[in-house]
Structures are given as C-alpha cells and as structure tokens.
Design an enzyme around this catalytic site. Sequence first.
Site, PDB file in Angstrom:
ATOM      1  NE  ARG A  79       3.577 -24.366  -7.802  1.00  0.00           N
ATOM      2  CZ  ARG A  79       3.797 -25.534  -8.409  1.00  0.00           C
ATOM      3  NH1 ARG A  79       4.521 -26.499  -7.861  1.00  0.00           N
ATOM      4  NH2 ARG A  79       3.288 -25.768  -9.596  1.00  0.00           N
ATOM      5  CG  ASN A 118      -1.488 -24.257 -16.734  1.00  0.00           C
ATOM      6  OD1 ASN A 118      -1.584 -24.832 -15.646  1.00  0.00           O
ATOM      7  ND2 ASN A 118      -0.355 -24.243 -17.399  1.00  0.00           N
ATOM      8  CE  LYS A 119       1.390 -20.005 -12.123  1.00  0.00           C
ATOM      9  NZ  LYS A 119       0.747 -19.168 -11.068  1.00  0.00           N
ATOM     10  CD  GLN A 136       5.186 -20.845 -10.152  1.00  0.00           C
ATOM     11  OE1 GLN A 136       5.764 -20.079 -10.921  1.00  0.00           O
ATOM     12  NE2 GLN A 136       4.079 -20.495  -9.527  1.00  0.00           N
ATOM     13  CG  ASP A 163      -3.919 -24.102 -11.962  1.00  0.00           C
ATOM     14  OD1 ASP A 163      -3.010 -24.063 -12.807  1.00  0.00           O
ATOM     15  OD2 ASP A 163      -3.705 -24.200 -10.738  1.00  0.00           O
ATOM     16  NE  ARG A 198      -2.613 -19.968  -5.355  1.00  0.00           N
ATOM     17  CZ  ARG A 198      -1.733 -20.381  -6.276  1.00  0.00           C
ATOM     18  NH1 ARG A 198      -1.143 -21.556  -6.153  1.00  0.00           N
ATOM     19  NH2 ARG A 198      -1.456 -19.622  -7.321  1.00  0.00           N
TER      20      ARG A 198
HETATM   21  O1  MRU Z   1       0.500 -20.856  -8.963  1.00  0.00           O
HETATM   22  P1  MRU Z   1       0.821 -22.310  -9.041  1.00  0.00           P
HETATM   23  O2  MRU Z   1       2.276 -22.607  -8.937  1.00  0.00           O
HETATM   24  O3  MRU Z   1       0.001 -23.125  -8.067  1.00  0.00           O
HETATM   25  O4  MRU Z   1       0.347 -22.701 -10.499  1.00  0.00           O
HETATM   26  C1  MRU Z   1       0.450 -24.032 -10.913  1.00  0.00           C
HETATM   27  C2  MRU Z   1       0.151 -24.224 -12.339  1.00  0.00           C
HETATM   28  O5  MRU Z   1      -0.279 -23.340 -13.046  1.00  0.00           O
HETATM   29  C3  MRU Z   1       0.304 -25.606 -12.854  1.00  0.00           C
HETATM   30  O6  MRU Z   1       0.647 -25.603 -14.208  1.00  0.00           O
HETATM   31  C4  MRU Z   1      -1.028 -26.323 -12.688  1.00  0.00           C
HETATM   32  O7  MRU Z   1      -1.465 -26.238 -11.356  1.00  0.00           O
HETATM   33  C5  MRU Z   1      -0.946 -27.716 -13.079  1.00  0.00           C
HETATM   34  S1  MRU Z   1      -0.174 -28.650 -11.802  1.00  0.00           S
HETATM   35  C6  MRU Z   1      -0.238 -30.275 -12.225  1.00  0.00           C
END
Ligand code: MRU
Length: 303
Positions: free
Chosen positions: A34, A212-213, A161, A202, A68
């Site tokens: 991920r 982003n998350k 995470q 992202d 995804r």
């Molecule tokens: O769902 P995930 O764990 O893949 O989400 C990741 C994030 O939101 C990170 O902050 C983002 O990918 C930046 S990673 C350098």
Amino acid sequence: MVILDQRRLPGEMVELRCHNAAELTDAIRQLAVRGAPLLGVAAAYGMALAAARGDDIGETYDLLAASRPTAVNLRWALDEMRPDPTRERARGMHDDEVERCRRMSAHAVVLVPPDARILTHCNAGGLATGGYGSAVGAMRAAWEQGRVAHVWVDETRPLLQGSRLTAFELEVLGIPCSVIVDGAAASLMGAGEVDIVITGADRIAANGDTANKIGTYGLSVLARHHGIPFVIVAPTSTIDSGAADGASIPIEERDGMEVTTRFAARNPAFDVTPADLITAIVTEEGVHRAPYLASLPVPVRSR
Ligand code: MRU
C-alpha cells in the site's frame, strides 16, 4: 514477486509471495502492499511478472488498474510499463521513485522550522514509497539537520497505518515520536504543541486539490484555524494533470467491516484537501505554492 506484508507490521516481518497478477491484485486490495508510490512500484513489477509468465498484458493492466482507484501512481506506472514490461524497467522505475523521494525530502527541509513539532497522518514513509519516504522522508532529512523535536503520529483509523507503520519507521530512524488518536490533533494544535503538519498524497489534481488518507482534510482545516503550515510532500508521479480539481478524483469506499463489525458503517478511505488550505506542495522538482495550476510540474517520464 515477494513483498513485505504490511498487514502484519509492526509485530511480524512476513514475506508474501505473489505468483501472478491476480494474487498481487488481492494483496493490493487487502493493503498487504500500500501507499501511493509503492502501489506504482508494485504494479510495475506486476506487469513484469505477467510478461515473464507470458500472460496477457492488456488483461494484467486492467486487473491491476482496478485494484485501487484513488492513488494515481498505480495507473501512471502501468502506463509507463505497458510498452516495455520488463523486470529491468520495473527496477528502473523503483529506483527512480526512491530517488524522487530523496530529492523532494531535501527540498522540504527548508519548510521545517527549528525544533519542529511535526504532526503527520497515515504512512508516507519508506514502506509506502519503496524506500526513503515522502512525508516521513522530509522528517528524516529535517531530523538529520537537527530540526525535529518531536513527531505526533495520528493513529489513522480504521487500519492504523500511523500507529503500526509510521511509528515503527520513526522508531527505527530514532526520531522521537508519540502516537495520538486522530481526534487529539485539534487539542494539541490549540495547546500550541504543533508547528507544522506534513503528509503525503495519493493524487494531486492540476489545481492543487489533494487526495490523501481520510482525515487529512480535517487536519488542513484545523491547521488553517490555528495558523499552522500544512505541507504535502509527494512525487510528480502523484500529480494527475488530467484531473482539473478534487471533484474529478475517485475516492475509494472500503468495506464498512473495517470500521465496525457490529453496525452499518460508511468507510471512505480518502478525502480531498482543497488547494487553498495547502501552504506548499513539495515534489522532487522543488517547493510549489499557489496558484498550483501554474506552479505544479507535469509528471515525469521514467527511464
Ligand atoms: O490506504 P493506504 O494505506 O494506501 O493510504 C496511503 C496514504 O494515504 C498515504 O498517505 C499516501 O499514499 C501517501 S504515501 C507516500
């Protein structure tokens, strides 16, 4: 293809073997692998694996592209790999991604105030990028220059995470950090205990709106209210020039069971931070400021 199964961290270092693109797709869907840049790197190796097996490249592309939806790095890497799906090219793309992390992290250091107490969300470290890290890379570079006092790590509900991966990476790097529940960010900012917020991304739209998350948008609103800089650190492979603004970014909805197994739940995995709440976006090309439509670079081509 052998990947580190991130679902088992920090408790266990377990390798997961993917024998074909379908198995890799499952691993991606379940977040064994991920983080936006790493999804691109994994997809690149997945294309090389499919080609080596003699599998259909078009079908592999479609399978991985659908795994995804939000991280644009995934589709970007598939597009880069399609004409030449070799292991050497995947390795080159991997090396390039890590090199971009090092460069953007060096650029980001100037934004980090002395003795900074940094707040971050999710995981944007070496685990999420194939090495070094974007937001965590910036903290690492700033730490090496003696600029970091402490990092507040949002635990990042529902898959943790932050408390599983970012805290683990900071511990390995020797950077002082504390995990906080996501809801604690406001009161820490209000108490004057946060100097800067730094996260990864992202997908960044052409106007600077950034996915982003889930929870990142809330942090940006809080940061603005408290007069705290809010900085995104991400490679150009995360920029989607084809998305005019955040409304064009697809947001992944995940199974509500990740939130609660007892009640109905809604589980959007990402949110969009409007560009006007972002103090700066840092890529390997430098520090970019509003208006982002003019200042953001176009995504690079890989070797
Ligand atoms: O769902 P995930 O764990 O893949 O989400 C990741 C994030 O939101 C990170 O902050 C983002 O990918 C930046 S990673 C350098």
